[in-house]
Write an enzyme that holds these catalytic residues in place. Structure first.
Site, short mmCIF file in Angstrom:
data_model
loop_
_atom_site.label_atom_id
_atom_site.label_comp_id
_atom_site.label_asym_id
_atom_site.label_seq_id
_atom_site.Cartn_x
_atom_site.Cartn_y
_atom_site.Cartn_z
CG ASP A 13 -1.81 -1.21 1.31
OD1 ASP A 13 -2.43 -1.56 0.30
OD2 ASP A 13 -1.84 -1.83 2.39
CE LYS A 16 3.11 -2.39 -4.59
NZ LYS A 16 2.73 -2.02 -3.21
N GLY A 17 0.98 2.06 -7.54
CA GLY A 17 0.16 2.33 -8.72
C GLY A 17 0.47 3.68 -9.34
N GLY A 40 -4.50 -3.85 -4.52
CA GLY A 40 -5.26 -2.78 -5.17
C GLY A 40 -4.39 -1.58 -5.41
CG HIS A 41 -1.46 -1.15 -7.80
ND1 HIS A 41 -0.59 -1.68 -8.72
CD2 HIS A 41 -1.05 -1.63 -6.60
CE1 HIS A 41 0.31 -2.44 -8.11
NE2 HIS A 41 0.03 -2.42 -6.82
CD GLN A 225 0.27 -8.66 -2.61
OE1 GLN A 225 1.02 -9.19 -3.39
NE2 GLN A 225 -1.02 -8.65 -2.80
CB THR A 302 -10.34 -5.41 2.28
OG1 THR A 302 -9.36 -4.58 2.94
CG2 THR A 302 -9.63 -6.60 1.64
#
Length: 430
Positions: A13, A16-17, A40-41, A225, A302
């Site tokens: 988290d 990275k996206g 999730g990005h 991750q 989540t």
């Protein structure tokens, strides 16, 4: 020519996206090499927020080719839903821009059922998985009983393998985990529909990457991750089930390690983690809640609130070592703008002794006491800064101190969620 791996340098988290989205401008191919839809990005493009779980962040750029490598485990339903959402917003107009490795493993309904049932049965000793079936799918991959994409596309092979594997899974679900079994006919009908959609994206991505490398094209490898969630090098057993470190880029995409030129570690200006496990600098108080609220620290996959703490130099030095980081991208520096003073963990003490590195033993890690250094805050908005020199002196000093403690150059500083709220100090592709 430069080929760059982007890895998380903490517990995931880290942003990275956004960094992948920025670096995509300089790359030809963008490759996701591990994990599944447990990641999730989140990307902010203008006024639009885009969340991707499987498809590489580079898909938001025209003229780029995105691949999902053999190291990824794929939930067909989630993948297809992401494609549909992208197409609705006018993206992914050409299917050839997205390719799936024929060798990647497929997440089955029994993987998700086992994942959820195990967590329920574990009670307060649960790992904190997302319940997406990631771990059980990797178990089957390593146990040589996985169903790969090439198997799914071949209906006869798929049905034969499912008929062979399902009885064991249902025995585990019913007899040990106390959960309902999965139905063979329902799975076949559902996954036959998925196969019809997926077959247009299937390719030998390792071969295509080799050809592109020979042609001098630039490759960006996108990890999911973080380093401390690596199956081998993380806070085991509170880890994910894949190789999140830089080495996973080679095994998860089918390229040679010699073809990797730069490894950029993404790190927040503080630390967060989701799920159970040791977290020495965690702030279970008003300060931690303030970091959570100001930073919007809730899981993209989540929605779970993330645990928050001060920057941990021990974690970063470890990430530098095991990944061979050539640069650090520091994100969310702007979140710290509301703090009068900021603490930084410079090391750990265990039983009165200073530690040289992270302890491998879980109990020791949980008992580590962080050694803090306090730095002055800057108490002003930095989200409009376009250069390092435009940052207030205390913010510059904070970045420089983190760089010293990490022993690695900070090459990017993010001062907000948008693409244009980024200060690039060195471009790894140039």
């Amino acid at each position: 020519m430069a080929n760059v791996v982007v890895v998380g340098a903490q517990w995931g988290d880290e942003g990275k996206g956004k960094v992948v989205d920025i670096y995509t401008e300089y790359a030809d191919d963008i490759v996701r090499y591990q994990g599944g839809n447990n990641a999730g990005h989140t990307l902010v493009v203008g006024d639009e927020t885009v969340v991707l779980h499987l498809i590489p962040s580079g898909i938001l750029h025209e003229g780029k080719r995105c691949m999902i490598g053999n190291g990824v485990v794929l939930d067909p339903k989630v993948f297809i839903e992401e494609i549909q959402k992208l197409k609705k917003t006018g993206r992914l107009q050409h299917d050839a821009a997205l390719l799936l490795s024929e060798s990647l493993n497929i997440i089955m309904p029994y993987h998700k059922a086992i994942d959820i049932a195990r967590e329920t049965k574990s009670g307060d000793k649960k790992i904190g998985t997302t319940g997406r079936g990631i771990g059980p799918c990797y178990e089957d991959k390593i146990g040589r009983r996985g169903i790969r994409l090439m198997d799914l596309i071949n209906q006869k092979t798929f049905e034969q393998k499912l008929k062979e594997y399902l009885p064991e899974k249902n025995f585990l679900l019913e007899k040990f985990l106390g959960a309902p079994p999965c139905n063979y006919d329902e799975i076949v009908a559902e996954y036959r529909q998925y196969a019809e959609v997926l077959k247009k994206y299937v390719a030998d991505t390792s071969l295509l990457l080799a050809k592109d490398l020979q042609a001098g094209k630039k490759i960006l490898f996108e990890g999911a991750q973080g380093t401390l969630l690596d199956i081998d090098h993380g806070t085991y057993p509170y880890v994910t089930s894949s190789s999140t470190c830089a080495g996973g880029a080679a095994t998860g995409s089918g390229v040679s390690p010699r073809d990797i030129n730069e490894v950029v570690g993404i790190s927040k200006a503080y630390v967060t983690r989701v799920g159970s496990g040791p977290f020495p600098t965690e702030l279970d108080d008003e300060t931690g809640e303030k970091l959570r609220q100001v930073g919007g620290e809730f899981g993209a996959t989540t929605g779970r609130p993330r645990r928050c703490g001060w920057f941990d130099a021990m974690v970063i030095r470890y990430a530098v070592r095991v990944n061979g980081l050539t640069g650090i991208a520091l994100t969310k520096l702007d979140v710290l703008s509301e703090f009068d003073t900021i603490k930084v963990c410079t090391g750990y003490e265990l039983n009165g002794q200073q530690l040289e590195s992270l302890p491998a033993e879980l109990e020791s890690f949980e008992n580590c006491k962080p050694v803090y250094e306090e730095l002055p805050g800057w108490n002003c908005d930095i989200s409009k800064a376009k250069s390092f020199e435009e940052l207030p002196e205390n913010a510059r000093n904070y970045v420089k101190r983190l760089e010293e403690l990490a022993g690695c150059q900070i090459i990017l500083v993010s001062v907000g969620p948008r693409r244009d709220q980024t200060i690039i100090l060195r471009n790894p592709f140039i």
